[in-house]
Design a protein around this motif. Structure first.
Motif, PDB file in Angstrom:
ATOM      1  N   UNK A  66     -25.587 -12.539  59.064  1.00 56.86           N
ATOM      2  CA  UNK A  66     -24.985 -12.366  57.639  1.00 56.86           C
ATOM      3  C   UNK A  66     -25.712 -11.492  56.812  1.00 56.86           C
ATOM      4  N   UNK A  67     -25.219 -10.686  56.051  1.00 57.15           N
ATOM      5  CA  UNK A  67     -25.694  -9.744  55.247  1.00 57.15           C
ATOM      6  C   UNK A  67     -26.414  -8.660  55.777  1.00 57.15           C
ATOM      7  N   UNK A  68     -26.510  -8.213  57.104  1.00 57.43           N
ATOM      8  CA  UNK A  68     -27.167  -7.313  57.561  1.00 57.43           C
ATOM      9  C   UNK A  68     -26.201  -6.189  58.041  1.00 57.43           C
ATOM     10  N   UNK A  69     -26.180  -5.102  57.106  1.00 55.78           N
ATOM     11  CA  UNK A  69     -24.882  -4.165  57.075  1.00 55.78           C
ATOM     12  C   UNK A  69     -25.205  -3.282  58.546  1.00 55.78           C
ATOM     13  N   UNK A  70     -26.285  -3.231  58.943  1.00 57.03           N
ATOM     14  CA  UNK A  70     -26.421  -2.117  60.132  1.00 57.03           C
ATOM     15  C   UNK A  70     -26.452  -2.857  61.600  1.00 57.03           C
ATOM     16  N   UNK A  71     -25.922  -2.054  62.682  1.00 49.86           N
ATOM     17  CA  UNK A  71     -26.181  -2.730  63.904  1.00 49.86           C
ATOM     18  C   UNK A  71     -26.784  -1.569  64.827  1.00 49.86           C
ATOM     19  N   UNK A  72     -27.296  -1.995  65.839  1.00 48.36           N
ATOM     20  CA  UNK A  72     -27.826  -1.067  66.958  1.00 48.36           C
ATOM     21  C   UNK A  72     -26.836  -0.285  67.625  1.00 48.36           C
ATOM     22  N   UNK A  73     -25.635  -0.652  67.610  1.00 46.45           N
ATOM     23  CA  UNK A  73     -24.354   0.310  68.143  1.00 46.45           C
ATOM     24  C   UNK A  73     -23.840   1.348  67.239  1.00 46.45           C
ATOM     25  N   UNK A  74     -24.615   1.358  66.241  1.00 45.13           N
ATOM     26  CA  UNK A  74     -23.791   2.510  65.247  1.00 45.13           C
ATOM     27  C   UNK A  74     -24.916   3.520  65.149  1.00 45.13           C
ATOM     28  N   UNK A  75     -24.503   4.750  65.965  1.00 45.12           N
ATOM     29  CA  UNK A  75     -25.219   5.887  65.882  1.00 45.12           C
ATOM     30  C   UNK A  75     -25.800   6.630  64.602  1.00 45.12           C
ATOM     31  N   UNK A  76     -24.775   6.171  63.313  1.00 44.38           N
ATOM     32  CA  UNK A  76     -25.157   6.741  62.030  1.00 44.38           C
ATOM     33  C   UNK A  76     -26.312   6.059  61.561  1.00 44.38           C
ATOM     34  N   UNK A  77     -26.209   4.775  61.753  1.00 45.52           N
ATOM     35  CA  UNK A  77     -27.225   3.619  61.045  1.00 45.52           C
ATOM     36  C   UNK A  77     -28.887   4.162  61.848  1.00 45.52           C
ATOM     37  N   UNK A  78     -28.527   4.381  63.250  1.00 44.56           N
ATOM     38  CA  UNK A  78     -29.594   4.579  63.853  1.00 44.56           C
ATOM     39  C   UNK A  78     -30.366   5.772  63.452  1.00 44.56           C
ATOM     40  N   UNK A  79     -29.626   6.879  63.267  1.00 36.81           N
ATOM     41  CA  UNK A  79     -30.151   8.334  62.971  1.00 36.81           C
ATOM     42  C   UNK A  79     -30.879   7.916  61.301  1.00 36.81           C
ATOM     43  N   UNK A  80     -29.892   7.382  60.378  1.00 37.97           N
ATOM     44  CA  UNK A  80     -30.483   7.278  59.084  1.00 37.97           C
ATOM     45  C   UNK A  80     -31.879   6.383  59.045  1.00 37.97           C
ATOM     46  N   UNK A  81     -31.879   5.402  59.749  1.00 34.54           N
ATOM     47  CA  UNK A  81     -33.145   4.553  60.130  1.00 34.54           C
ATOM     48  C   UNK A  81     -34.266   5.423  60.487  1.00 34.54           C
ATOM     49  N   UNK A  82     -33.865   6.307  61.397  1.00 33.65           N
ATOM     50  CA  UNK A  82     -35.194   7.363  61.849  1.00 33.65           C
ATOM     51  C   UNK A  82     -35.255   8.193  60.693  1.00 33.65           C
ATOM     52  N   UNK A  83     -34.605   8.605  59.889  1.00 28.76           N
ATOM     53  CA  UNK A  83     -34.794   9.430  58.825  1.00 28.76           C
ATOM     54  C   UNK A  83     -35.709   9.070  57.877  1.00 28.76           C
ATOM     55  N   UNK A  84     -35.324   7.706  57.377  1.00 28.40           N
ATOM     56  CA  UNK A  84     -36.041   6.984  56.342  1.00 28.40           C
ATOM     57  C   UNK A  84     -37.351   6.928  56.713  1.00 28.40           C
ATOM     58  N   UNK A  85     -37.510   6.258  58.131  1.00 31.64           N
ATOM     59  CA  UNK A  85     -38.916   5.815  58.587  1.00 31.64           C
ATOM     60  C   UNK A  85     -39.591   7.118  58.690  1.00 31.64           C
ATOM     61  N   UNK A  86     -39.063   8.213  59.047  1.00 33.39           N
ATOM     62  CA  UNK A  86     -39.983   9.451  59.235  1.00 33.39           C
ATOM     63  C   UNK A  86     -40.657   9.703  57.619  1.00 33.39           C
ATOM     64  N   UNK A  87     -39.616   9.615  56.754  1.00 36.71           N
ATOM     65  CA  UNK A  87     -39.976   9.795  55.271  1.00 36.71           C
ATOM     66  C   UNK A  87     -40.913   8.696  54.521  1.00 36.71           C
ATOM     67  N   UNK A  88     -40.530   7.592  55.043  1.00 36.91           N
ATOM     68  CA  UNK A  88     -41.320   6.665  54.150  1.00 36.91           C
ATOM     69  C   UNK A  88     -42.398   5.785  55.076  1.00 36.91           C
ATOM     70  N   UNK A  89     -42.236   5.752  56.430  1.00 36.72           N
ATOM     71  CA  UNK A  89     -43.082   4.781  57.059  1.00 36.72           C
ATOM     72  C   UNK A  89     -44.096   5.495  57.990  1.00 36.72           C
ATOM     73  N   UNK A  90     -43.864   6.682  58.615  1.00 37.90           N
ATOM     74  CA  UNK A  90     -44.565   7.265  59.551  1.00 37.90           C
ATOM     75  C   UNK A  90     -45.853   7.767  59.217  1.00 37.90           C
ATOM     76  N   UNK A  91     -45.799   7.908  57.795  1.00 37.03           N
ATOM     77  CA  UNK A  91     -47.359   8.289  57.045  1.00 37.03           C
ATOM     78  C   UNK A  91     -48.487   7.330  57.352  1.00 37.03           C
ATOM     79  N   UNK A  92     -48.155   6.218  57.561  1.00 36.23           N
ATOM     80  CA  UNK A  92     -48.992   4.967  57.998  1.00 36.23           C
ATOM     81  C   UNK A  92     -48.950   4.602  59.216  1.00 36.23           C
ATOM     82  N   UNK A  93     -47.603   4.326  59.673  1.00 35.17           N
ATOM     83  CA  UNK A  93     -47.268   3.577  61.068  1.00 35.17           C
ATOM     84  C   UNK A  93     -47.220   4.539  62.243  1.00 35.17           C
TER      85      UNK A  93
END
Length: 127
Positions: free
Chosen positions: A9-36
């Motif tokens: 409930x309230x979670x807009x993204x699902x693992x079967x949505x290729x666009x959501x997965x791609x966007x998650x990867x882009x945001x991760x690369x820009x915001x998270x990968x520098x540390x993680x």
């Protein structure tokens, strides 16, 4: 065990949505990968400059986190990690979690794969 990433409930993204997965990867690369790090192992480039490394997403504690717990950490921060609520939209935080779950699945698959055999070394010649 990796938790289910189906929509809550309230979670807009699902693992079967290729666009959501791609966007998650882009945001991760820009915001998270520098540390993680690119694979989520806690080995981002800032750790080479003295920033304490975050835990690996493949670590037992990270694998036990629910998606909601990860969302909370992204929203409010935890330990050395600041809040990302101002930098990353609510929808994108859920998409980043999808990407983190993908990284965890890749790490688990790599850990389960048999180790590659060591290359054979030619015998030393008796000269």
């Amino acid at each position: 065990m990796i938790s289910d990433t189906t929509a809550l409930a309230g979670e807009p993204a699902t693992a079967d949505d290729p666009a959501a997965l791609a966007r998650g990867g882009t945001v991760y690369a820009n915001q998270c990968a520098v540390c993680h790090g690119p694979a989520g192992l806690g080995d981002g480039p800032v750790t080479l400059r003295g920033v304490p490394p975050p835990p690996s997403y493949a670590a037992e504690t990270a694998l036990k986190l629910t998606d909601g717990q990860m969302f909370h950490i992204l929203t409010y921060g935890q330990k050395n990690m600041a809040s990302y609520a101002a930098q990353v939209s609510r929808e994108d935080r859920w998409k980043v979690i999808l990407h983190v779950r993908l990284l965890q699945q890749r790490a688990a698959a790599q850990a389960a794969a048999p180790a590659a055999p060591a290359p054979a070394t030619p015998p030393a010649s008796a000269q």
